[in-house]
Design a protein around this motif. Structure first.
Motif, PDB file in Angstrom:
ATOM      1  N   GLY A 137      16.171 -51.769 -13.337  1.00  0.00           N
ATOM      2  CA  GLY A 137      15.335 -51.780 -11.648  1.00  0.00           C
ATOM      3  C   GLY A 137      14.744 -50.021 -11.781  1.00  0.00           C
ATOM      4  O   GLY A 137      15.198 -49.543 -12.855  1.00  0.00           O
ATOM      5  N   GLY A 138      13.769 -49.868 -10.903  1.00  0.00           N
ATOM      6  CA  GLY A 138      13.636 -48.492 -11.052  1.00  0.00           C
ATOM      7  C   GLY A 138      11.522 -48.958 -12.254  1.00  0.00           C
ATOM      8  O   GLY A 138      11.266 -49.808 -12.610  1.00  0.00           O
ATOM      9  N   ARG A 139      11.988 -47.922 -12.484  1.00  0.00           N
ATOM     10  CA  ARG A 139       9.969 -47.433 -13.057  1.00  0.00           C
ATOM     11  C   ARG A 139      10.855 -47.866 -14.211  1.00  0.00           C
ATOM     12  O   ARG A 139      11.529 -47.595 -15.436  1.00  0.00           O
ATOM     13  CB  ARG A 139      10.030 -46.177 -13.276  1.00  0.00           C
ATOM     14  CG  ARG A 139       9.256 -45.649 -11.710  1.00  0.00           C
ATOM     15  CD  ARG A 139       8.500 -44.601 -11.789  1.00  0.00           C
ATOM     16  NE  ARG A 139       7.845 -44.091 -12.990  1.00  0.00           N
ATOM     17  CZ  ARG A 139       7.484 -42.488 -12.688  1.00  0.00           C
ATOM     18  NH1 ARG A 139       7.685 -41.896 -12.026  1.00  0.00           N
ATOM     19  NH2 ARG A 139       6.281 -42.282 -14.490  1.00  0.00           N
ATOM     20  N   PRO A 140       9.995 -48.012 -15.849  1.00  0.00           N
ATOM     21  CA  PRO A 140       9.887 -48.267 -16.851  1.00  0.00           C
ATOM     22  C   PRO A 140       9.877 -47.405 -17.514  1.00  0.00           C
ATOM     23  O   PRO A 140       9.097 -46.606 -16.532  1.00  0.00           O
ATOM     24  CB  PRO A 140       8.977 -49.339 -17.512  1.00  0.00           C
ATOM     25  CG  PRO A 140       7.564 -49.561 -16.182  1.00  0.00           C
ATOM     26  CD  PRO A 140       8.458 -49.031 -14.870  1.00  0.00           C
ATOM     27  N   ARG A 141      10.840 -47.501 -18.580  1.00  0.00           N
ATOM     28  CA  ARG A 141      10.688 -45.941 -19.627  1.00  0.00           C
ATOM     29  C   ARG A 141       9.274 -45.542 -20.043  1.00  0.00           C
ATOM     30  O   ARG A 141       8.661 -45.796 -20.669  1.00  0.00           O
ATOM     31  CB  ARG A 141      11.887 -45.978 -20.170  1.00  0.00           C
ATOM     32  CG  ARG A 141      13.313 -46.222 -19.806  1.00  0.00           C
ATOM     33  CD  ARG A 141      14.053 -46.861 -21.153  1.00  0.00           C
ATOM     34  NE  ARG A 141      15.366 -46.064 -21.629  1.00  0.00           N
ATOM     35  CZ  ARG A 141      15.732 -44.772 -20.981  1.00  0.00           C
ATOM     36  NH1 ARG A 141      14.698 -43.597 -21.052  1.00  0.00           N
ATOM     37  NH2 ARG A 141      16.700 -44.120 -21.518  1.00  0.00           N
ATOM     38  N   ILE A 142       9.247 -44.007 -19.918  1.00  0.00           N
ATOM     39  CA  ILE A 142       7.734 -44.396 -20.539  1.00  0.00           C
ATOM     40  C   ILE A 142       8.273 -43.659 -21.880  1.00  0.00           C
ATOM     41  O   ILE A 142       6.921 -43.901 -22.663  1.00  0.00           O
ATOM     42  CB  ILE A 142       7.358 -42.613 -19.735  1.00  0.00           C
ATOM     43  CG1 ILE A 142       6.112 -42.135 -20.258  1.00  0.00           C
ATOM     44  CG2 ILE A 142       8.139 -41.328 -20.006  1.00  0.00           C
ATOM     45  CD1 ILE A 142       5.087 -43.593 -19.535  1.00  0.00           C
ATOM     46  N   MET A 143       9.254 -43.117 -22.108  1.00  0.00           N
ATOM     47  CA  MET A 143       9.000 -42.698 -24.030  1.00  0.00           C
ATOM     48  C   MET A 143      10.117 -44.186 -24.148  1.00  0.00           C
ATOM     49  O   MET A 143      11.599 -44.526 -24.363  1.00  0.00           O
ATOM     50  CB  MET A 143      10.309 -41.597 -24.212  1.00  0.00           C
ATOM     51  CG  MET A 143      10.074 -40.523 -23.965  1.00  0.00           C
ATOM     52  SD  MET A 143       8.500 -39.836 -24.315  1.00  0.00           S
ATOM     53  CE  MET A 143       9.569 -38.856 -25.960  1.00  0.00           C
TER      54      MET A 143
END
Length: 186
Positions: A137-143
């Motif tokens: 869940g949650g936002r996709p990793r930016i890094m």
């Protein structure tokens, strides 16, 4: 005197349905909050409780608008009873002015708590199933791995973290989170 109280959990939810029902019920004053039922600080409810006096009735659209826990609801009902103030829930059909209403209040309060706990239980079960299926869940990793690799190369080549962040289109905080200033993780 009938004093109304309406609450929604988030600022983007609308109070109109509750306000219309409370006005139709004859409430002379209506107090509102836009906060979670779990929150103990509900300024609208506090103001309503200050205005209420002996013989008045606190009117809500639905019992769960007063709070989420059985203890909280029972404590509030006991406080109102001690102050000789009645409680009426429009959609639950509860009016503590009468013995049947007081009994029904206790039953409905227990059911409201059980409904909330079942909802939480179902949500947690769904999250566990998703986790076991490999979904996060949650936002996709930016890094991403690629960005971390590129950031490592840029930092080793002498770019500072601010320049690195700018080149990769991420925040400086993201770079520092993955590559602290005095880190041997490079």
């Amino acid at each position: 005197m009938l004093i109304g109280y309406a609450r929604v959990s988030t600022t983007d939810q609308d109070l109109s349905l509750q306000l219309n029902a409370l006005e139709s019920a004859g409430c002379l004053r209506i107090f509102t909050d836009k906060v979670s039922g779990k929150t103990h600080k509900r300024p609208g409810l506090s103001r309503a409780l200050r205005v209420l006096s002996v013989g008045d009735t606190l009117v809500v659209w639905k019992l769960d608008r007063l709070g989420r826990s059985m203890k909280g609801l029972i404590d509030l009902a006991a406080t109102l009873e001690r102050r000789k103030i009645d409680l009426r829930s429009l959609t639950d059909g509860i009016d503590t002015k009468y013995p049947a209403g007081r009994f029904f209040f206790n039953v409905m309060a227990a059911l409201a708590v059980m409904e909330r706990e079942l909802c939480v239980e179902r949500t947690l079960a769904g999250l566990e199933v998703a986790r076991l299926a490999g979904r996060r869940g949650g936002r996709p990793r930016i890094m991403t791995e690629e960005k971390c690799s590129e950031a490592r190369k840029l930092i080793l080549a002498g770019h500072d973290r601010r320049q690195t962040a700018s080149k990769l289109g991420v925040s400086t905080t993201s770079i520092y989170r993955h590559f602290p200033a005095l880190s041997a993780a490079l």
